[in-house]
Design a protein around this motif. Structure first.
Motif, PDB file in Angstrom:
ATOM      1  N   MET A 107     -26.936   8.859  18.175  1.00 39.19           N
ATOM      2  CA  MET A 107     -26.126   9.603  17.215  1.00 39.19           C
ATOM      3  C   MET A 107     -24.668   9.680  17.655  1.00 39.19           C
ATOM      4  O   MET A 107     -23.747   9.564  16.836  1.00 39.19           O
ATOM      5  CB  MET A 107     -26.694  11.017  17.039  1.00 39.19           C
ATOM      6  N   GLY A 108     -24.454   9.855  18.968  1.00 42.15           N
ATOM      7  CA  GLY A 108     -23.080   9.901  19.460  1.00 42.15           C
ATOM      8  C   GLY A 108     -22.367   8.582  19.254  1.00 42.15           C
ATOM      9  O   GLY A 108     -21.220   8.544  18.787  1.00 42.15           O
ATOM     10  N   GLY A 109     -23.032   7.467  19.584  1.00 41.48           N
ATOM     11  CA  GLY A 109     -22.429   6.152  19.388  1.00 41.48           C
ATOM     12  C   GLY A 109     -22.177   5.859  17.920  1.00 41.48           C
ATOM     13  O   GLY A 109     -21.120   5.341  17.549  1.00 41.48           O
ATOM     14  N   THR A 110     -23.151   6.198  17.076  1.00 42.11           N
ATOM     15  CA  THR A 110     -22.998   5.975  15.636  1.00 42.11           C
ATOM     16  C   THR A 110     -21.802   6.741  15.090  1.00 42.11           C
ATOM     17  O   THR A 110     -21.055   6.230  14.239  1.00 42.11           O
ATOM     18  CB  THR A 110     -24.276   6.404  14.891  1.00 42.11           C
ATOM     19  N   GLU A 111     -21.595   7.969  15.587  1.00 45.08           N
ATOM     20  CA  GLU A 111     -20.479   8.773  15.090  1.00 45.08           C
ATOM     21  C   GLU A 111     -19.136   8.131  15.410  1.00 45.08           C
ATOM     22  O   GLU A 111     -18.238   8.108  14.566  1.00 45.08           O
ATOM     23  CB  GLU A 111     -20.547  10.186  15.675  1.00 45.08           C
ATOM     24  N   PHE A 112     -18.986   7.595  16.613  1.00 48.63           N
ATOM     25  CA  PHE A 112     -17.726   6.933  16.972  1.00 48.63           C
ATOM     26  C   PHE A 112     -17.472   5.723  16.077  1.00 48.63           C
ATOM     27  O   PHE A 112     -16.354   5.516  15.605  1.00 48.63           O
ATOM     28  CB  PHE A 112     -17.746   6.509  18.442  1.00 48.63           C
ATOM     29  N   PHE A 113     -18.509   4.918  15.845  1.00 46.91           N
ATOM     30  CA  PHE A 113     -18.341   3.750  14.973  1.00 46.91           C
ATOM     31  C   PHE A 113     -18.032   4.179  13.535  1.00 46.91           C
ATOM     32  O   PHE A 113     -17.231   3.531  12.847  1.00 46.91           O
ATOM     33  CB  PHE A 113     -19.599   2.889  15.006  1.00 46.91           C
ATOM     34  N   LEU A 114     -18.658   5.256  13.087  1.00 45.68           N
ATOM     35  CA  LEU A 114     -18.397   5.753  11.733  1.00 45.68           C
ATOM     36  C   LEU A 114     -16.949   6.207  11.577  1.00 45.68           C
ATOM     37  O   LEU A 114     -16.321   5.968  10.533  1.00 45.68           O
ATOM     38  CB  LEU A 114     -19.334   6.912  11.403  1.00 45.68           C
ATOM     39  N   LEU A 115     -16.419   6.866  12.598  1.00 48.35           N
ATOM     40  CA  LEU A 115     -15.027   7.313  12.533  1.00 48.35           C
ATOM     41  C   LEU A 115     -14.092   6.108  12.440  1.00 48.35           C
ATOM     42  O   LEU A 115     -13.061   6.166  11.769  1.00 48.35           O
ATOM     43  CB  LEU A 115     -14.691   8.167  13.761  1.00 48.35           C
ATOM     44  N   GLY A 116     -14.466   5.006  13.102  1.00 50.07           N
ATOM     45  CA  GLY A 116     -13.684   3.784  12.970  1.00 50.07           C
ATOM     46  C   GLY A 116     -13.754   3.218  11.564  1.00 50.07           C
ATOM     47  O   GLY A 116     -12.741   2.781  11.000  1.00 50.07           O
ATOM     48  N   ALA A 117     -14.967   3.225  10.973  1.00 49.19           N
ATOM     49  CA  ALA A 117     -15.136   2.732   9.604  1.00 49.19           C
ATOM     50  C   ALA A 117     -14.372   3.603   8.611  1.00 49.19           C
ATOM     51  O   ALA A 117     -13.774   3.096   7.648  1.00 49.19           O
ATOM     52  CB  ALA A 117     -16.626   2.706   9.242  1.00 49.19           C
ATOM     53  N   MET A 118     -14.375   4.913   8.844  1.00 51.76           N
ATOM     54  CA  MET A 118     -13.646   5.828   7.966  1.00 51.76           C
ATOM     55  C   MET A 118     -12.141   5.618   8.080  1.00 51.76           C
ATOM     56  O   MET A 118     -11.404   5.768   7.099  1.00 51.76           O
ATOM     57  CB  MET A 118     -14.025   7.277   8.289  1.00 51.76           C
ATOM     58  N   ALA A 119     -11.669   5.255   9.267  1.00 46.60           N
ATOM     59  CA  ALA A 119     -10.240   4.956   9.440  1.00 46.60           C
ATOM     60  C   ALA A 119      -9.867   3.709   8.652  1.00 46.60           C
ATOM     61  O   ALA A 119      -8.801   3.649   8.030  1.00 46.60           O
ATOM     62  CB  ALA A 119      -9.924   4.767  10.923  1.00 46.60           C
ATOM     63  N   TYR A 120     -10.746   2.705   8.666  1.00 53.98           N
ATOM     64  CA  TYR A 120     -10.498   1.498   7.882  1.00 53.98           C
ATOM     65  C   TYR A 120     -10.470   1.818   6.389  1.00 53.98           C
ATOM     66  O   TYR A 120      -9.622   1.291   5.646  1.00 53.98           O
ATOM     67  CB  TYR A 120     -11.578   0.452   8.166  1.00 53.98           C
ATOM     68  N   ASP A 121     -11.352   2.702   5.950  1.00 51.83           N
ATOM     69  CA  ASP A 121     -11.369   3.126   4.547  1.00 51.83           C
ATOM     70  C   ASP A 121     -10.048   3.781   4.160  1.00 51.83           C
ATOM     71  O   ASP A 121      -9.495   3.498   3.096  1.00 51.83           O
ATOM     72  CB  ASP A 121     -12.525   4.104   4.325  1.00 51.83           C
ATOM     73  N   ARG A 122      -9.523   4.644   5.024  1.00 54.80           N
ATOM     74  CA  ARG A 122      -8.240   5.300   4.744  1.00 54.80           C
ATOM     75  C   ARG A 122      -7.093   4.282   4.769  1.00 54.80           C
ATOM     76  O   ARG A 122      -6.125   4.404   4.007  1.00 54.80           O
ATOM     77  CB  ARG A 122      -7.980   6.413   5.774  1.00 54.80           C
ATOM     78  N   TYR A 123      -7.186   3.281   5.646  1.00 56.71           N
ATOM     79  CA  TYR A 123      -6.163   2.230   5.699  1.00 56.71           C
ATOM     80  C   TYR A 123      -6.100   1.470   4.371  1.00 56.71           C
ATOM     81  O   TYR A 123      -5.015   1.238   3.822  1.00 56.71           O
ATOM     82  CB  TYR A 123      -6.481   1.281   6.854  1.00 56.71           C
ATOM     83  N   VAL A 124      -7.259   1.090   3.849  1.00 58.34           N
ATOM     84  CA  VAL A 124      -7.299   0.370   2.573  1.00 58.34           C
ATOM     85  C   VAL A 124      -6.782   1.261   1.451  1.00 58.34           C
ATOM     86  O   VAL A 124      -6.031   0.807   0.570  1.00 58.34           O
ATOM     87  CB  VAL A 124      -8.734  -0.112   2.264  1.00 58.34           C
ATOM     88  N   ALA A 125      -7.171   2.544   1.460  1.00 64.32           N
ATOM     89  CA  ALA A 125      -6.765   3.469   0.396  1.00 64.32           C
ATOM     90  C   ALA A 125      -5.253   3.662   0.344  1.00 64.32           C
ATOM     91  O   ALA A 125      -4.667   3.746  -0.741  1.00 64.32           O
ATOM     92  CB  ALA A 125      -7.456   4.821   0.585  1.00 64.32           C
ATOM     93  N   VAL A 126      -4.606   3.728   1.507  1.00 65.75           N
ATOM     94  CA  VAL A 126      -3.165   3.993   1.557  1.00 65.75           C
ATOM     95  C   VAL A 126      -2.349   2.703   1.464  1.00 65.75           C
ATOM     96  O   VAL A 126      -1.334   2.649   0.754  1.00 65.75           O
ATOM     97  CB  VAL A 126      -2.801   4.761   2.850  1.00 65.75           C
ATOM     98  N   CYS A 127      -2.780   1.656   2.156  1.00 64.61           N
ATOM     99  CA  CYS A 127      -1.992   0.425   2.229  1.00 64.61           C
ATOM    100  C   CYS A 127      -2.287  -0.557   1.102  1.00 64.61           C
ATOM    101  O   CYS A 127      -1.438  -1.403   0.777  1.00 64.61           O
ATOM    102  CB  CYS A 127      -2.229  -0.252   3.581  1.00 64.61           C
ATOM    103  N   HIS A 128      -3.481  -0.476   0.508  1.00 67.41           N
ATOM    104  CA  HIS A 128      -3.849  -1.380  -0.589  1.00 67.41           C
ATOM    105  C   HIS A 128      -4.516  -0.587  -1.717  1.00 67.41           C
ATOM    106  O   HIS A 128      -5.672  -0.859  -2.078  1.00 67.41           O
ATOM    107  CB  HIS A 128      -4.791  -2.477  -0.088  1.00 67.41           C
ATOM    108  N   PRO A 129      -3.813   0.393  -2.275  1.00 69.82           N
ATOM    109  CA  PRO A 129      -4.425   1.277  -3.274  1.00 69.82           C
ATOM    110  C   PRO A 129      -4.908   0.556  -4.530  1.00 69.82           C
ATOM    111  O   PRO A 129      -5.922   0.948  -5.117  1.00 69.82           O
ATOM    112  CB  PRO A 129      -3.308   2.278  -3.591  1.00 69.82           C
ATOM    113  N   LEU A 130      -4.191  -0.481  -4.956  1.00 70.90           N
ATOM    114  CA  LEU A 130      -4.569  -1.181  -6.189  1.00 70.90           C
ATOM    115  C   LEU A 130      -5.833  -2.023  -6.008  1.00 70.90           C
ATOM    116  O   LEU A 130      -6.531  -2.305  -6.983  1.00 70.90           O
ATOM    117  CB  LEU A 130      -3.411  -2.066  -6.664  1.00 70.90           C
TER     118      LEU A 130
END
Length: 308
Positions: A107-130
């Motif tokens: 669960m600890g390892g999964t959480e770290f990887f999830l936070l990375g995936a969520m950061a990528y999601d925010r990157y796409v949302a802000v940098c490539h909104p369209l």
């Protein structure tokens, strides 16, 4: 050491956080309250995301998975810890200890990887909104979430097998749970290989997602600074504030603790960090994401309105 010459341990005894009865009772009520807040808060997040169509987006999909991981994480250690606070016999069977270590590491390892995936999601949302809905498709989101789980459980399985293959000379764990470094101290063999594996695991599980987060937020900050209006910058940063708060809290503590030289850590520090990840972080995550997020609060109001 040959398998037949190993010392067999049928159960372990946990020293816990304190030997004083009054302190243990106080800690019981404190951690019981925190445990209930964790379970209720994360369950509420999952229910809201499930019931409100407006939250059926990649960002909240990952948040729902994170909440589920937090519930599993805290349930792997806290219920047993609560029982031991009110018990003089703080024992845990061998196989239960192995399962606890496996689940908590996973669960600890999964959480770290999830936070990375969520950061990528925010990157796409802000940098490539369209192109956000095209890039962050349902298939990609499911693939990222599955990859996080597979990576977390795969790393945990490797570490757990390697640790419990070692011969054990003691069965008293100076901890409140079967934590990786605490169990390694029980061995009567050379653990140099295990230390190397812990370092490699720490790099892969902690530093790689951290690099992804830093990469994502470097581009996010650059994109936000290019926005001319103050209102636009505030709105763009607001979509990342909650995630950035959780990321700073989790990665900062993990890097400070597990990426330091072995001589720089102590049993007390390890207990505090384990408490932070098992109790504090799962409790704070839903509070941070709900109190700082207008969409979640609006969804809660809509759901409560339907129940009246």
């Amino acid at each position: 050491m040959d398998r037949k010459n190993r010392t067999w341990v049928s159960e372990f005894f946990l020293l816990g956080l304190s030997s004083d009865w009054g302190t243990q009772v106080s800690l019981f009520f404190l951690f019981l309250a925190m445990y209930l807040v964790t379970v209720v808060g994360n369950s509420l997040i999952i229910i809201l995301i499930r019931l409100d169509d407006r939250l059926h987006t990649p960002m909240y999909f990952f948040l729902g998975v994170l909440s589920l991981v937090d519930i599993c994480y805290t349930n792997s250690t806290v219920p047993q810890m609560l029982v031991h606070f009110l018990s003089s016999w703080k024992a845990i069977p061998f196989h239960s200890c192995m399962l606890q270590l496996y689940v908590s590491l996973a669960m600890g390892g999964t959480e770290f990887f999830l936070l990375g995936a969520m950061a990528y999601d925010r990157y796409v949302a802000v940098c490539h909104p369209l192109r956000y809905t095209v890039i962050m498709s349902r298939v990609l989101c499911l693939g990222l979430a599955t990859s996080c789980l597979v990576a977390g459980f795969g790393n945990s399985l490797m570490q757990t097998v390697i640790i419990f293959e070692l011969p054990l000379c003691h069965n008293v764990i100076n901890h409140f749970a079967c934590e990786m470094l605490a169990v390694l101290r029980l061995t009567c063999a050379d653990i140099s290989f295990n230390k190397v594996m812990v370092a490699i695991s720490g790099f892969l599980v902690i530093m790689l997602p951290c690099f992804l987060v830093l990469f994502s937020y470097a581009h996010i900050v650059a994109a936000i600074l290019r926005i001319r209006s103050t209102e636009g910058r505030c709105k763009a940063f607001g979509t990342c504030a909650s995630h950035l708060t959780v990321v700073s809290m989790c990665f900062g503590t993990a890097i400070f603790t597990y990426m330091r030289p072995a001589a720089g850590s102590s049993v007390k520090q390890e207990k505090m960090v384990a408490l932070f990840y098992a109790v504090v972080t799962p409790m704070l995550n839903p509070l941070i994401y709900s109190l700082r997020n207008k969409e979640v609060m609006s969804a809660l109001q809509r759901v409560l309105g339907k129940l009246k």
